[in-house]
Design an enzyme around this catalytic site. Structure first.
Site, PDB file in Angstrom:
ATOM      1  N   HIS A 128    -125.673  35.374   4.128  1.00  0.00           N
ATOM      2  CA  HIS A 128    -124.947  36.642   3.976  1.00  0.00           C
ATOM      3  C   HIS A 128    -123.925  36.700   5.118  1.00  0.00           C
ATOM      4  CE1 HIS A 128    -124.385  41.039   4.236  1.00  0.00           C
ATOM      5  NE2 HIS A 128    -124.929  41.142   3.043  1.00  0.00           N
ATOM      6  N   ASP A 158    -132.894  36.101   9.406  1.00  0.00           N
ATOM      7  CA  ASP A 158    -132.536  37.295   8.653  1.00  0.00           C
ATOM      8  C   ASP A 158    -133.663  37.547   7.653  1.00  0.00           C
ATOM      9  OD1 ASP A 158    -131.512  39.122   6.870  1.00  0.00           O
ATOM     10  OD2 ASP A 158    -129.563  38.142   6.652  1.00  0.00           O
ATOM     11  N   GLN A 215    -134.255  40.213   3.039  1.00  0.00           N
ATOM     12  CA  GLN A 215    -134.680  40.079   1.642  1.00  0.00           C
ATOM     13  C   GLN A 215    -136.112  39.587   1.524  1.00  0.00           C
ATOM     14  OE1 GLN A 215    -133.036  41.333  -0.736  1.00  0.00           O
ATOM     15  NE2 GLN A 215    -130.972  41.532   0.097  1.00  0.00           N
ATOM     16  N   LYS A 234    -133.506  48.681   2.522  1.00  0.00           N
ATOM     17  CA  LYS A 234    -133.853  47.706   1.482  1.00  0.00           C
ATOM     18  C   LYS A 234    -135.360  47.652   1.257  1.00  0.00           C
ATOM     19  CE  LYS A 234    -129.967  44.677   2.558  1.00  0.00           C
ATOM     20  NZ  LYS A 234    -129.087  44.749   1.391  1.00  0.00           N
ATOM     21  N   CYS A 291    -121.581  39.602  -0.587  1.00  0.00           N
ATOM     22  CA  CYS A 291    -121.368  39.279   0.834  1.00  0.00           C
ATOM     23  C   CYS A 291    -121.815  37.856   1.159  1.00  0.00           C
ATOM     24  CB  CYS A 291    -122.072  40.281   1.760  1.00  0.00           C
ATOM     25  SG  CYS A 291    -121.522  41.962   1.537  1.00  0.00           S
TER      26      CYS A 291
HETATM   27  N1  PMP Z   1    -128.670  39.958   5.200  1.00  0.00           N
HETATM   28  C1  PMP Z   1    -129.004  39.923   3.909  1.00  0.00           C
HETATM   29  C2  PMP Z   1    -129.698  38.712   3.372  1.00  0.00           C
HETATM   30  C3  PMP Z   1    -128.703  40.999   3.092  1.00  0.00           C
HETATM   31  O1  PMP Z   1    -129.028  40.958   1.800  1.00  0.00           O
HETATM   32  C4  PMP Z   1    -128.046  42.126   3.649  1.00  0.00           C
HETATM   33  C5  PMP Z   1    -127.676  43.320   2.795  1.00  0.00           C
HETATM   34  N2  PMP Z   1    -126.938  43.005   1.657  1.00  0.00           N
HETATM   35  C6  PMP Z   1    -127.739  42.111   5.006  1.00  0.00           C
HETATM   36  C7  PMP Z   1    -128.066  41.009   5.755  1.00  0.00           C
HETATM   37  C8  PMP Z   1    -127.059  43.264   5.677  1.00  0.00           C
HETATM   38  O2  PMP Z   1    -127.888  44.375   5.663  1.00  0.00           O
HETATM   39  P1  PMP Z   1    -127.334  45.813   6.116  1.00  0.00           P
HETATM   40  O3  PMP Z   1    -126.111  46.049   5.282  1.00  0.00           O
HETATM   41  O4  PMP Z   1    -128.433  46.729   5.777  1.00  0.00           O
HETATM   42  O5  PMP Z   1    -127.033  45.740   7.558  1.00  0.00           O
END
Ligand code: PMP
Length: 439
Positions: free
Chosen positions: A153, A230, A233, A256, A396
């Site tokens: 991401h 990270d 997920q 999430k 993203c």
């Molecule tokens: N890492 C991953 C794997 C994600 O799916 C996301 C959210 N789409 C993020 C980071 C960023 O999370 P946040 O927008 O809540 O900071």
């Protein structure tokens, strides 16, 4: 064409060998939004990887706090302030316990993006000579290497690009095979004497595949590199024990995982947090201050300058208790069943190409796919007209989409509250996309 058997809500077994299933239909009563009608159809919510829905327990907990116990934490000498502080610190202990950590190893952030930026900026500060003598071991020098995977991401990519630019370090990428799994031979070749940081996702937000954490941690440890994971997920979908995984630092987002917006957490191994200089400075993170200098509190407060998201943190603890009550093993099994059912139907639909359909990979309940001849945004609008909420775009993760030769995909992602009915309505609708657009 022979079809594989369609997975159903098959029982998994608990420690006593008794069948345990997750009753998603019953859980849905805790999420009133799931009873909404969208465009004249009952909502099918398959966008939990973007943000999850929140159960009443979370909404009620945050509201109760604001109604009965709200006050500034860690500051006031009055009863309400003490009560608020206790609830806030209890929340820290609950969320830390959820990932196998001790409370002092958990720093509140606004979410995963802030957590990853906090790490990168703090390492940048260490590289510029700031922090305690112990910080020097985290400092990057020109020519040092940061290794990230090519499936990240943007939140776990751009902070490293910036850090590399600021320090003269070199950013390198572990490639993925066509099936979405990481090329571990390439990783072993890339992670070497100059590697100082290895950054990777636990579960890809595009592919749904659980990454080879043990292998990456071992490769990093072999050369003394810092590991950053990270866990956005994975946290809501499978049991998570960060110390047992051996990662040095990890981040996740509250919204999430059934929790409120605006709160997330950074986990750190104690010696690593001790060595990291602060990213933000200001109130609430100091022991003494003069006009010329300041001494900082130990972690986690050192990283919590300014007023914290107190209500959201207390709400996140309620979300974690909800997930724990249902059981992460059970959630993982339920969502795995939904993913298998989804896959079995999607692979039968002409023109659907799944991204990351790795055989035998451990997965969460998420599939991204390309619809031949139809733009993902058109596919998303078609589904939305039927009350089905999915995410379309590059999620993203633009470089990963480029790797598959597309700029966008359709992503359907499940959570504990999704049913086989949701999956069936979704795949029936997907079967109608190409005929509708004449593709
Ligand atoms: N890492 C991953 C794997 C994600 O799916 C996301 C959210 N789409 C993020 C980071 C960023 O999370 P946040 O927008 O809540 O900071």
């Amino acid at each position: 064409m022979t079809s594989a058997p369609v997975p159903t809500a098959a029982a998994t077994r608990d420690a006593a060998g008794l069948p345990v299933t997750l009753d998603a239909a019953r859980l849905r009563e805790d999420f009133p939004i799931l009873a909404e009608q969208v465009n004249g159809h009952p909502l099918v919510y398959l966008d939990s990887a973007a943000t999850s829905q929140k159960p009443l327990a979370v909404l009620d907990t945050e509201r109760d706090f604001l109604t009965h116990a709200n006050a500034a934490v860690h500051r006031g000498a009055h009863t309400l302030a003490a009560e608020a502080t206790e609830l806030f610190e209890d929340a820290r202990a609950t969320v830390a316990g959820f990932v196998g950590a001790r409370p002092e190893q958990l720093v509140w952030t606004s979410g995963a993006t802030m957590g990853l930026n906090l790490i990168a900026y703090s390492i940048g500060n260490a590289s510029a000579g700031s922090g305690a003598p112990a910080s020097a071991r985290l400092a990057l020098r020109p020519g040092d290497e940061i290794v990230a995977t090519a499936i990240e991401h943007h939140a776990n990519l751009l902070p490293w690009q910036e850090l590399a630019r600021r320090t003269g370090a070199v950013l390198r990428h572990i490639p993925a095979h066509d099936d979405g799994t990481l090329d571990l031979d390439a990783a072993a070749a890339l992670i070497g004497a100059r590697t100082r940081i290895v950054a990777f996702t636990h579960v890809s937000n595009v592919l749904g595949i659980v990454g080879p954490v043990a292998e990456l941690v071992a490769l990093a440890q072999r050369v003394g590199a810092l590991t950053v994971m990270d866990a956005c997920q994975s946290a809501p979908h499978l049991p998570l024990d960060l110390p047992a995984l051996g990662v040095d630092l990890a981040v996740f987002s509250g919204h999430k995982m059934l929790g409120p917006y605006g709160v997330g957490a950074l986990y750190g191994r104690s010696d690593v947090l001790e060595a990291l200089p602060p990213f933000l400075t200001g109130g609430s993170m100091i022991t003494t201050v003069t006009l010329d200098e300041a001494e900082y509190l130990p972690p986690p407060q050192r990283f919590e300058a300014g007023t914290q998201p107190v209500g959201p943190a207390i709400g996140l603890a309620a979300a974690v208790r909800y997930l724990q009550r249902v059981g992460l093993e059970r959630i993982h099994a339920h969502e795995g069943m939904l993913a298998e059912r989804m896959r079995a139907a999607l692979v039968e639909i002409p023109g659907i190409r799944l991204l990351g359909d790795a055989p035998n990979a451990e997965r969460v309940g998420l599939w991204s796919f390309d619809v031949e001849g139809v733009h993902a945004h058109d596919a998303g609008q078609y589904l939305d007209a039927l009350g089905i909420a999915v995410r379309v775009g590059h999620h993203c993760a633009a470089p990963l989409h480029a790797r598959y030769g597309v700029t966008a995909s359709v992503r359907a992602s499940t959570a504990l509250y999704n049913t086989t009915d949701d999956v069936d309505r979704f795949v029936d609708a997907v079967a109608g996309i190409r005929p509708y657009f004449g593709a």
